[in-house]
Each structure stands twice: as C-alpha cells, then as structure tokens.
Design a protein around this motif. Sequence first.
Motif, PDB file in Angstrom:
ATOM      1  N   ASN A 149       0.802  -1.243   0.000  1.00  0.00           N
ATOM      2  CA  ASN A 149       0.000   0.000   0.000  1.00  0.00           C
ATOM      3  C   ASN A 149       0.828   1.283   0.000  1.00  0.00           C
ATOM      4  O   ASN A 149       0.514   2.222   0.738  1.00  0.00           O
ATOM      5  CB  ASN A 149      -0.942   0.008   1.222  1.00  0.00           C
ATOM      6  CG  ASN A 149      -1.993  -1.081   1.150  1.00  0.00           C
ATOM      7  OD1 ASN A 149      -2.701  -1.191   0.153  1.00  0.00           O
ATOM      8  ND2 ASN A 149      -2.093  -1.896   2.189  1.00  0.00           N
ATOM      9  N   THR A 150       1.850   1.349  -0.834  1.00  0.00           N
ATOM     10  CA  THR A 150       2.706   2.545  -0.784  1.00  0.00           C
ATOM     11  C   THR A 150       2.087   3.770  -1.465  1.00  0.00           C
ATOM     12  O   THR A 150       2.464   4.900  -1.144  1.00  0.00           O
ATOM     13  CB  THR A 150       4.097   2.252  -1.373  1.00  0.00           C
ATOM     14  OG1 THR A 150       3.936   1.502  -2.570  1.00  0.00           O
ATOM     15  CG2 THR A 150       4.952   1.502  -0.388  1.00  0.00           C
ATOM     16  N   GLU A 151       1.194   3.593  -2.435  1.00  0.00           N
ATOM     17  CA  GLU A 151       0.449   4.738  -3.001  1.00  0.00           C
ATOM     18  C   GLU A 151       1.344   5.874  -3.516  1.00  0.00           C
ATOM     19  O   GLU A 151       1.006   7.059  -3.334  1.00  0.00           O
ATOM     20  CB  GLU A 151      -0.533   5.285  -1.954  1.00  0.00           C
ATOM     21  CG  GLU A 151      -1.659   4.328  -1.610  1.00  0.00           C
ATOM     22  CD  GLU A 151      -2.620   4.083  -2.768  1.00  0.00           C
ATOM     23  OE1 GLU A 151      -3.017   5.051  -3.433  1.00  0.00           O
ATOM     24  OE2 GLU A 151      -2.959   2.911  -3.019  1.00  0.00           O
ATOM     25  N   LEU A 152       2.434   5.523  -4.187  1.00  0.00           N
ATOM     26  CA  LEU A 152       3.330   6.582  -4.681  1.00  0.00           C
ATOM     27  C   LEU A 152       2.739   7.346  -5.869  1.00  0.00           C
ATOM     28  O   LEU A 152       3.272   8.379  -6.263  1.00  0.00           O
ATOM     29  CB  LEU A 152       4.700   5.986  -5.066  1.00  0.00           C
ATOM     30  CG  LEU A 152       5.423   5.239  -3.949  1.00  0.00           C
ATOM     31  CD1 LEU A 152       6.811   4.804  -4.427  1.00  0.00           C
ATOM     32  CD2 LEU A 152       5.552   6.108  -2.705  1.00  0.00           C
ATOM     33  N   GLY A 153       1.652   6.851  -6.419  1.00  0.00           N
ATOM     34  CA  GLY A 153       0.981   7.588  -7.498  1.00  0.00           C
ATOM     35  C   GLY A 153       0.380   8.886  -7.020  1.00  0.00           C
ATOM     36  O   GLY A 153       0.082   9.775  -7.816  1.00  0.00           O
TER      37      GLY A 153
END
Length: 254
Positions: A149-153
């Motif tokens: 779940n890093t969500e770098l977008g």
Amino acid sequence: MNVFGVDIGGSGIKGAPVDLERGEIAQERFKVLTPHPATPDAVADCVRQVVEHFGRPSGPVGATFPGVVVGGTTRTAANVDKGWIGQDAAALIGGRIGAPVTVLNDADAAGLAEMTFGAGRGRTGTVIVLTFGTGIGSAVFTGGRLVPNTELGHLELQGHDAERRASTRAKESEDLSWSRWAKRVGRYLAHVEMLFSPELFVIGGGVSRKAEKFLPLIEGVSAEIVPAQLENNAGIVGAAMAAAAAGSGPVAAT
Ligand code: BGC
C-alpha cells in the motif's frame, strides 16, 4: 498448484486459474466489463461471474483492488465508487463466491508477480514497480519483500497529484505526445528516486507493451528502468500468489 486470480480494474474484471509453478495463467482468462457505477455489490457480482465461468472454486481465490487494502478491507477509492471506502471486501466477495478470498492492492499484486516471475526476478535491492494506467500504482520491494500500500501515485508533483499529470489517462486526455508524456514520467521517476534510491524501476500497466516508445526518452534518472514482463496478466498472477500465501505469513516475492 493452480489458484484462481481476479484482477478488478476500472474498465474490466478479469480472471483465470493460475499455475503458480510457472507464474502463468493455466486457461484463457475470462473478462467482464466493470459496471458503472462500480459499487461493491455490482463488482462482487461480476467477480462471481468471472469465477463461475470456470466452475465452482476449489480453493482460495485472490483478488486485486485499485486502492489501499488492509486486512481485506478497502480503505481508499481514488478511481472507483466511493462505496468501497471501509468495505470488508474479502468478506463481501468471499460470501458471493463461496470461497475464502484474499484481496490486495492491484499494483502490489502486479509487483509480486514481476518480482517472482518477471522483470524483478532475483533482484534483492530496492525495486519499485509502477503501473501506469487510469492511475499510477506502486509496489516497493526490498530484499524481495513487499511494503504494501505505498500509493506513490499520489505523491505531489509540481503542485499536482502525480497520477493526474503522469498516468496513461493524463496522456490520453491531454493528447500528449510520447516525448511530452515521457518528460512528465521522467520528472515523476526522478522524484521517486530522490525519496527511495531504488536500484530498479519496473514500468507496468498496458503501456509497458509500448516501452520502446517512451523509455528511451526518459532523462534524469540513474536507476535502471525496465518494462514489466507479465503485461496484462501480472495482476491475476499476483492475486493468485497472495491467495496461496495467505495464512503462511507475510507475502514475500520469492
Ligand atoms: C490508487 C492505487 C492504485 C493505482 C492503480 C491509484 O489511484 O490509489 O491504489 O494502485 O491507482 O490502479
């Protein structure tokens, strides 16, 4: 061993039994169009259609979701119906198909598949898999282990949510040339590199099939950049991997 994987995306919901020894789908995949609005209930029905196309599930099923997923509950819904926020997706889909379901973020699933069977195979340093599509998904690995779940977008880039500027959807909706889009992707990758210093970026999503059109145009990034290898099936394969691993400890890409 074959385990069923389903990839829930903004345009289609597709699935197939996956041969986990080879990291390949074992039968031709089946796809239904994502309903609009893509409410939890409507999507769960579609997942059932996809699974039932192959008969009753004989074991655990893995499913991807284009948002944060913690312990089977979907926590964000950037590009899907907001009804998913706070939804126990594993229980909802599991109840609908009558089998235990493991749900994980779509980019995390694609990343697991790439690290084990594709472009990240054997790489033990920090590897970042990015999927470019409607949004930008990310999967961060170190020592072959996923940080979920890093969500770098959703990093901020020049005052904008990065995926609004550099996703494939931005390229299409603003009718950007390959070189203008590559400039944005390059700026984005340089920003991610500044934060994480990965040894490798793996670029996934449908656009990875056209890697030769934009990867050579990317400048200002020192890490190696390669296209994903599993293309459209990475999500399905990764979902099946996660389902197989559920119950046997944290998911590792080895
Ligand atoms: C979501 C991510 C997802 C990515 C690709 C983003 O908008 O926040 O969770 O992985 O899109 O679907």
